[in-house]
Scaffold this active site. Structure first.
Site, PDB file in Angstrom:
ATOM      1  CG  HIS A 265      -2.335   0.903   1.618  1.00  0.00           C
ATOM      2  ND1 HIS A 265      -1.983   1.822   0.778  1.00  0.00           N
ATOM      3  CD2 HIS A 265      -3.219   1.591   2.394  1.00  0.00           C
ATOM      4  CE1 HIS A 265      -3.373   2.322   0.373  1.00  0.00           C
ATOM      5  NE2 HIS A 265      -3.704   2.389   2.127  1.00  0.00           N
ATOM      6  CG  HIS A 306      -4.383   0.660  -8.574  1.00  0.00           C
ATOM      7  ND1 HIS A 306      -5.941   0.427  -7.821  1.00  0.00           N
ATOM      8  CD2 HIS A 306      -3.954   0.967  -7.222  1.00  0.00           C
ATOM      9  CE1 HIS A 306      -6.007   0.851  -7.277  1.00  0.00           C
ATOM     10  NE2 HIS A 306      -4.919   1.795  -6.289  1.00  0.00           N
ATOM     11  CG  ASP A 364       2.866   4.120  -3.831  1.00  0.00           C
ATOM     12  OD1 ASP A 364       1.525   3.748  -4.057  1.00  0.00           O
ATOM     13  OD2 ASP A 364       2.725   5.254  -3.780  1.00  0.00           O
TER      14      ASP A 364
HETATM   15  C1  SDX Z   1      -1.579   1.995  -3.451  1.00  0.00           C
HETATM   16  O1  SDX Z   1      -6.099   0.779  -2.986  1.00  0.00           O
HETATM   17  C2  SDX Z   1      -5.700   1.490  -3.536  1.00  0.00           C
HETATM   18  O2  SDX Z   1      -6.344   2.659  -3.885  1.00  0.00           O
HETATM   19  C3  SDX Z   1      -4.604   2.265  -2.960  1.00  0.00           C
HETATM   20  C4  SDX Z   1      -3.876   3.071  -3.778  1.00  0.00           C
HETATM   21  C5  SDX Z   1      -4.113   4.710  -2.859  1.00  0.00           C
HETATM   22  O3  SDX Z   1      -4.123   5.396  -3.196  1.00  0.00           O
HETATM   23  O4  SDX Z   1      -4.711   4.601  -1.928  1.00  0.00           O
HETATM   24  O5  SDX Z   1      -3.831   3.381  -4.830  1.00  0.00           O
HETATM   25  C6  SDX Z   1      -2.059   3.859  -3.149  1.00  0.00           C
HETATM   26  O6  SDX Z   1      -0.875   1.034  -2.369  1.00  0.00           O
HETATM   27  C7  SDX Z   1      -1.559   1.547  -4.613  1.00  0.00           C
HETATM   28  C8  SDX Z   1      -0.010  -0.234  -4.734  1.00  0.00           C
HETATM   29  C9  SDX Z   1       0.802   0.514  -4.518  1.00  0.00           C
HETATM   30  N1  SDX Z   1       2.006  -0.992  -4.314  1.00  0.00           N
HETATM   31  C10 SDX Z   1       2.613  -1.451  -5.289  1.00  0.00           C
HETATM   32  O7  SDX Z   1       3.019  -0.245  -6.413  1.00  0.00           O
HETATM   33  C11 SDX Z   1       3.435  -2.438  -4.768  1.00  0.00           C
HETATM   34  C12 SDX Z   1       3.454  -3.629  -6.135  1.00  0.00           C
HETATM   35  N2  SDX Z   1       1.545  -3.875  -6.518  1.00  0.00           N
HETATM   36  C13 SDX Z   1       1.437  -5.604  -6.042  1.00  0.00           C
HETATM   37  O8  SDX Z   1       1.412  -5.707  -4.665  1.00  0.00           O
HETATM   38  C14 SDX Z   1      -0.287  -5.313  -6.584  1.00  0.00           C
HETATM   39  O9  SDX Z   1      -0.754  -5.195  -7.737  1.00  0.00           O
HETATM   40  C15 SDX Z   1      -1.638  -4.925  -5.102  1.00  0.00           C
HETATM   41  C16 SDX Z   1      -1.078  -5.290  -3.583  1.00  0.00           C
HETATM   42  C17 SDX Z   1      -1.407  -3.597  -5.453  1.00  0.00           C
HETATM   43  C18 SDX Z   1      -2.635  -5.512  -6.316  1.00  0.00           C
HETATM   44  O10 SDX Z   1      -2.905  -6.449  -6.059  1.00  0.00           O
HETATM   45  P1  SDX Z   1      -4.191  -7.906  -5.845  1.00  0.00           P
HETATM   46  O11 SDX Z   1      -5.100  -6.366  -6.635  1.00  0.00           O
HETATM   47  O12 SDX Z   1      -4.289  -8.151  -4.855  1.00  0.00           O
HETATM   48  O13 SDX Z   1      -3.965  -8.199  -7.440  1.00  0.00           O
HETATM   49  P2  SDX Z   1      -2.758  -9.478  -7.487  1.00  0.00           P
HETATM   50  O14 SDX Z   1      -1.563  -9.214  -5.827  1.00  0.00           O
HETATM   51  O15 SDX Z   1      -3.815 -10.587  -7.020  1.00  0.00           O
HETATM   52  O16 SDX Z   1      -2.193  -9.697  -8.623  1.00  0.00           O
HETATM   53  C19 SDX Z   1      -3.215 -10.130  -9.797  1.00  0.00           C
HETATM   54  C20 SDX Z   1      -1.632 -10.775 -10.315  1.00  0.00           C
HETATM   55  C21 SDX Z   1      -1.584 -12.037  -9.696  1.00  0.00           C
HETATM   56  O17 SDX Z   1      -0.383 -13.274 -10.295  1.00  0.00           O
HETATM   57  P3  SDX Z   1      -1.429 -13.856 -10.469  1.00  0.00           P
HETATM   58  O18 SDX Z   1      -1.385 -15.036  -8.928  1.00  0.00           O
HETATM   59  O19 SDX Z   1      -3.157 -13.857 -11.358  1.00  0.00           O
HETATM   60  O20 SDX Z   1      -0.403 -14.997 -11.513  1.00  0.00           O
HETATM   61  O21 SDX Z   1      -0.979 -10.066 -11.200  1.00  0.00           O
HETATM   62  C22 SDX Z   1       0.624 -10.242 -10.556  1.00  0.00           C
HETATM   63  C23 SDX Z   1       0.163 -10.724  -8.962  1.00  0.00           C
HETATM   64  O22 SDX Z   1       0.662 -11.887  -8.960  1.00  0.00           O
HETATM   65  N3  SDX Z   1       0.973  -8.805  -9.830  1.00  0.00           N
HETATM   66  C24 SDX Z   1       2.329  -8.585  -9.808  1.00  0.00           C
HETATM   67  C25 SDX Z   1       2.284  -7.571 -10.041  1.00  0.00           C
HETATM   68  N4  SDX Z   1       1.135  -7.279  -9.353  1.00  0.00           N
HETATM   69  C26 SDX Z   1       0.546  -8.220  -9.248  1.00  0.00           C
HETATM   70  N5  SDX Z   1       3.213  -9.354 -10.557  1.00  0.00           N
HETATM   71  C27 SDX Z   1       4.845  -8.289 -10.737  1.00  0.00           C
HETATM   72  N6  SDX Z   1       4.748  -7.075  -9.856  1.00  0.00           N
HETATM   73  C28 SDX Z   1       3.628  -6.893  -9.514  1.00  0.00           C
HETATM   74  N7  SDX Z   1       3.772  -5.575  -9.257  1.00  0.00           N
END
Ligand code: SDX
Length: 428
Positions: A265, A306, A364
């Site tokens: 997050h 996201h 971010d």
């Molecule tokens: C913020 O919610 C908000 O609005 C948050 C925010 C705000 O203003 O409040 O926008 C701020 O928190 C932005 C997000 C910052 N986080 C990151 O940048 C960390 C990296 N991103 C992830 O960890 C992830 O994308 C999340 C946590 C942001 C979202 O996670 P989800 O929605 O639970 O998605 P997921 O984990 O189910 O991923 C879907 C797929 C998965 O692959 P499969 O299991 O379907 O095969 O995408 C892959 C994940 O492995 N994946 C990634 C990835 N993010 C998702 N693979 C590689 N790198 C990534 N960054």
């Protein structure tokens, strides 16, 4: 409310009808509250498909990459407005007229100081304490200083708490930084506007008058504005859930700060910089992109992906423009980390894995580049996010408390042991 209904057929049970509600824009919602009475719960870990509340504050369309604050697009606010005006909009629902804006800015200006006893709270921390750990502590402690205005049912008390939090959070943030580097706390300067004042408290010293670049102050203001609110994200949902118990607003915001800290997050901006520094050179980008795609490797490309945006995060676009402006102003256009970031973004946006999973740069990804260029240490990045987001948290808290609400209390799918009798230790 509409007369549309959803009908659920469950084997061995009569059909269950649920009312459907329409929003101004966005998906309709199915009201499933009556389902418990039929002996079922819905199951939605991570709340992927759950609308936990009704709100008028922010609307996001993840597929279109749209973000509206009280109906105004984020790119228009970022280019035409400023942070405190956006704070007024989020809190009150309308943009202020000239007099309203002046009064709001003045109110915030004259509440930026904190009670001097709060200074003593910092000395309980080690100097190398993470600033987010300090913020969790000192913001929660604010409730110990304002017993006069903790009646959450009193609209005036709620308004005073909102003003105090928006005004004092930058002061506490700067204090957490000064404490970590062993420099004296710098008091707010009422001659400066909100964001310039923050940079003054961060980088000023008692030995000389601060010289704050207007370009850098504007960039700081835009960073706060772009982080101001984002619908029902994890930390805002935490604030709402905490507030639903009747906890005071300072405790609720401290809970939001704790939730924001996580690297998935708000902690992602700090993690992006650490990732870019670990990559170190454009020649190693492919290695890290492959790690991010490797299911057996927990590594993720920080700043990408996201829960809601399956298109460009509109804030990331504005952040990228601001990064270019700040680095140009500072003569850092050739910043190696920015070059790695731009190359990484280009590779990721062309890679089938990221394209299929709709993983775009989020807010971010570029914010860390700007904050580093402003001289802010990585450990302070999430604190900056918390400063900007405080107005979103307190706006959602106020929207909930001023309306009809119930204590948040989710249920579960229980897969533990069935009922069994206790066995004495000598018989085990
Ligand atoms: C913020 O919610 C908000 O609005 C948050 C925010 C705000 O203003 O409040 O926008 C701020 O928190 C932005 C997000 C910052 N986080 C990151 O940048 C960390 C990296 N991103 C992830 O960890 C992830 O994308 C999340 C946590 C942001 C979202 O996670 P989800 O929605 O639970 O998605 P997921 O984990 O189910 O991923 C879907 C797929 C998965 O692959 P499969 O299991 O379907 O095969 O995408 C892959 C994940 O492995 N994946 C990634 C990835 N993010 C998702 N693979 C590689 N790198 C990534 N960054």
């Amino acid at each position: 409310m509409t007369d549309k209904k959803a009908s659920l057929h469950i084997e061995g049970h009569e059909n269950v009808d649920f009312p459907i509600y329409e929003g101004t824009v966005g998906p309709d919602v199915i009201d499933v509250r009556s389902l418990t009475g039929k002996g079922f719960f819905t199951y939605d870990p991570g709340f992927v498909s759950t609308a936990a509340c009704e709100s008028k504050i922010t609307y996001i369309d993840g597929n279109q990459g749209i973000l509206l604050h009280r109906g105004y697009p984020i790119d228009q606010l970022a280019s035409e407005s400023d942070y405190l005006e956006t704070c007024y909009l989020l809190l009150n629902g309308e943009l202020p007229n000239k007099e309203q804006k002046e009064e709001f800015v003045e109110t915030i200006r004259y509440h930026t100081m904190v009670h001097d006893q709060i200074n003593n709270l910092f000395s309980g921390f080690r100097r190398d304490a993470h600033p987010m750990a300090i913020m969790c502590g000192v913001v929660g402690a604010l409730s110990a200083f304002y017993h006069d205005t903790l009646d959450i049912s009193d609209e005036r008390h709620r308004e005073i708490a909102a003003m105090r939090l928006i005004a004092k959070i930058p002061t506490l943030a700067a204090m957490s930084y000064k404490y970590s580097i062993g420099q004296p706390f710098i008091y707010p300067d009422n001659e400066l506007d909100y964001s310039a004042n923050f940079l003054h408290m961060m980088f000023g010293t008692p030995c000389e008058k601060s010289k704050i670049s207007p370009v850098l102050a504007k960039a700081m203001d835009r960073i706060f504005l772009l982080h101001a609110d984002h619908e029902q994200n994890a930390s805002t949902s935490t604030v709402r859930l905490t507030g639903s118990t009747g906890a005071n607003p300072y405790a609720c915001i401290a809970a939001g700060i704790a939730a924001l800290w996580g690297p998935s997050h708000g902690g992602a901006n700090e993690a992006v910089l650490e990732m870019l520094e670990e990559i170190g050179d454009e020649s190693r980008i492919d290695e890290f992109v492959n790690k991010a795609k490797d299911k057996s490797d927990p590594f993720r490309l920080m700043g990408f992906g996201h829960r809601v945006y399956k298109n460009f995060d509109p804030r990331a676009k504005v952040m990228k423009e601001t990064a270019d402006e700040v680095l140009k102003e500072l003569g850092l256009e050739d910043d190696p980390l920015l070059k790695i970031a731009k190359r990484l973004e280009q590779i990721a946006l062309e890679d089938p894995y990221f394209v299929e999973k709709k993983l775009y740069p989020n807010v971010d990804f570029y914010s860390g580049i700007i904050l580093k260029a402003l001289g802010i240490p990585t450990s302070m990045f999430t604190v900056i996010f918390a400063v900007g987001r405080t107005v979103g948290w307190i706006s959602h808290w106020n929207e909930m408390i001023s309306g009809d609400y119930r204590i948040g209390r989710p249920r579960q799918l229980y897969t533990g042991s069935p009922k069994r009798d206790f066995v004495k230790v000598e018989d085990r």
